[in-house]
Design an enzyme around this catalytic site. Structure first.
Site, short mmCIF file in Angstrom:
data_model
loop_
_atom_site.label_atom_id
_atom_site.label_comp_id
_atom_site.label_asym_id
_atom_site.label_seq_id
_atom_site.Cartn_x
_atom_site.Cartn_y
_atom_site.Cartn_z
N MET A 126 51.39 -71.44 -36.84
CA MET A 126 51.24 -70.81 -35.53
C MET A 126 51.70 -71.74 -34.41
O MET A 126 52.50 -71.36 -33.56
CB MET A 126 49.78 -70.40 -35.30
CG MET A 126 49.30 -69.22 -36.12
SD MET A 126 47.62 -68.71 -35.65
CE MET A 126 46.64 -69.83 -36.63
N THR A 127 51.16 -72.95 -34.40
CA THR A 127 51.36 -73.87 -33.28
C THR A 127 52.81 -74.30 -33.15
O THR A 127 53.48 -74.64 -34.12
CB THR A 127 50.46 -75.11 -33.45
OG1 THR A 127 49.11 -74.69 -33.56
CG2 THR A 127 50.61 -76.05 -32.27
N PRO A 129 55.63 -76.68 -30.40
CA PRO A 129 55.59 -77.77 -29.42
C PRO A 129 55.13 -77.33 -28.03
O PRO A 129 54.49 -78.10 -27.32
CB PRO A 129 57.05 -78.26 -29.41
CG PRO A 129 57.55 -77.95 -30.78
CD PRO A 129 56.90 -76.65 -31.16
N GLN A 242 36.62 -66.33 -39.35
CA GLN A 242 36.31 -67.08 -40.57
C GLN A 242 36.83 -68.51 -40.48
O GLN A 242 36.15 -69.45 -40.93
CB GLN A 242 36.89 -66.39 -41.80
CG GLN A 242 36.66 -67.20 -43.08
CD GLN A 242 36.65 -66.37 -44.33
OE1 GLN A 242 35.86 -65.45 -44.47
NE2 GLN A 242 37.53 -66.70 -45.26
N GLU A 243 38.02 -68.70 -39.91
CA GLU A 243 38.55 -70.05 -39.74
C GLU A 243 37.57 -70.90 -38.93
O GLU A 243 37.27 -72.04 -39.28
CB GLU A 243 39.91 -70.00 -39.04
CG GLU A 243 40.48 -71.37 -38.73
CD GLU A 243 41.85 -71.32 -38.08
OE1 GLU A 243 42.37 -72.38 -37.71
OE2 GLU A 243 42.41 -70.20 -37.94
N LEU A 338 25.31 -97.31 -33.42
CA LEU A 338 24.13 -97.88 -34.06
C LEU A 338 24.50 -98.81 -35.21
O LEU A 338 23.70 -99.66 -35.61
CB LEU A 338 23.21 -96.77 -34.56
CG LEU A 338 22.52 -95.95 -33.46
CD1 LEU A 338 21.65 -94.86 -34.08
CD2 LEU A 338 21.70 -96.82 -32.53
N GLY A 365 41.22 -73.57 -32.44
CA GLY A 365 40.84 -73.16 -31.09
C GLY A 365 39.98 -74.25 -30.46
O GLY A 365 38.95 -74.63 -31.01
#
Length: 380
Positions: A126-127, A129, A242-243, A338, A365
């Site tokens: 999907m993604t 540049p 679901q992702e 810690l 997202g």
């Protein structure tokens, strides 16, 4: 608090996953981290063990269950083992639903057996540049040429990008693109014009191959259209819940595991002649994280149960993703602190968890997008 959502079958499956991790993953993980990629042998081993295609019907070689609790067990155990770079969740919980719900019978018989055996590793692209969370900005195009599509464009930050044999590509199939002009096309390894760029150098999850993908006049057969023509936006919105749940489940599991590790550490580590655990500030830090984890776990388990029953909506999935991953980020930071100087050393699990987990509030997202979805549902 004792968890209520799992049955004896889920507990038995958890033991199977732990055995698989101890035998096939943990002994090799450092090498995969150095190599920047998981061995294909491990994927095939996962297939033989029945860990791939849990929701795929048995007739295609899958597990035949739509019970998301099994996926939750996988996510929790891979997270606790410190092996998030083996992207089994991407394969099962993100790509899998597209193939089981949208593929034609011919496509299922062509792709799903390999998907379940580990011979066919998958990715979704999907993604770009210039387009991340905003699908409206996608520029990759697919031109209709009668019996095939001609695909042009590029994608980036694609998980499993190097290993993937089958990539679901989001592309414009109308000049305007956007909500009503995107489609899903399946590109298979070896297609002319399909090239992979470099394996991207990330700050964490280094064994998870993340790549740039390039499509230069790639001929995609018409029978590789997945789902409805120009229907990708709806398909993507349907499956994103679901992702986001899968990411959220890993988030709370990571926070709980880090808390467990750090609780043990402060009991043993001494400063000023006594264990760190005897210092009030340390006890307060542990108490705060334990409470935040307990509250988050209660909400996440309810979401897991709802999703398994088909009742989880996108808004509550967004809430889960936002809250659990931001908690993971806070807990990782506080636990590293810690540990003192040792927390900055890569041989300590807390150091790797700190860098591995930072992506959680970004992919699937961003936190900001999750808040926008929730806000719109409340305010219009």
């Amino acid at each position: 608090m004792k968890r209520q959502i799992f049955t004896e079958d889920h507990d038995a499956f958890r033991e199977t996953v732990r055995t698989f991790l101890a035998k096939e993953v943990t002994p090799h993980y450092d090498k995969w981290e150095k190599d920047g990629i998981v061995s294909r042998d491990a994927w095939r081993a996962a297939g033989r063990q029945g860990l791939l295609g849990l929701a795929v019907p048995e007739e295609y070689g899958g597990g035949g269950t739509t019970d998301f609790r099994y996926s939750a067990v996988l996510a929790e155990e891979f997270t606790r083992a410190g092996t998030p770079g083996f992207a089994i969740g991407l394969h099962n919980d993100i790509v899998g639903p597209y193939l089981t719900s949208l593929a034609t019978e011919e496509q299922k018989r062509r792709w799903l057996p390999g998907f379940c055996s580990g011979e066919t590793i998958t990715a979704i692209a999907m993604t770009e540049p210039g387009a991340g969370s905003d699908l409206q900005g996608i520029r990759t195009t697919a031109e209709d040429r009668g019996d095939h599509w001609i695909l042009n464009g590029s994608k980036t930050f694609i998980s499993n990008g190097i290993l993937a044999d089958l990539v679901i590509v989001v592309a414009k199939t109308t000049p305007e693109g956007g909500a009503h002009g995107l489609s899903l096309l399946v590109v298979e390894r070896g297609a002319d014009g399909f090239a992979r760029g470099r394996n991207l150098d990330k700050i964490g999850q280094k064994s998870q191959d993340t790549a740039e993908l390039f499509f230069n006049d790639v001929r995609v057969p018409k029978e590789n259209l997945l789902g409805e023509l120009n229907g990708a936006f709806v398909h993507l919105m349907t499956n994103l819940a679901q992702e986001r749940m899968a990411i959220a489940v890993a988030g709370i599991a990571a926070a709980e595991h880090l808390l467990e590790i750090t609780t043990g550490y402060v009991k043993e580590r001494e400063a000023f002649g006594r264990p760190l655990a005897k210092l009030q500030h340390i006890r307060f830090e542990i108490a705060e994280m334990a409470t935040e984890c307990a509250v988050t776990r209660t909400f996440l388990d309810r979401c897991i149960a709802d999703h398994s029953a088909g009742a989880l909506d996108a808004v509550h999935a967004s809430m889960a993703k936002w809250w659990a991953t931001e908690l993971q980020k806070r807990v990782a930071d506080r636990c590293l602190q810690l540990h003192g100087g040792y927390g900055y050393m890569t041989e300590y699990p807390v150091a790797r968890a700190f860098t591995d987990g930072r992506i959680q509030t970004i992919y699937g997202g961003t936190t900001e997008i999750m808040k926008e979805i929730i806000g719109r549902s409340l305010l219009g």
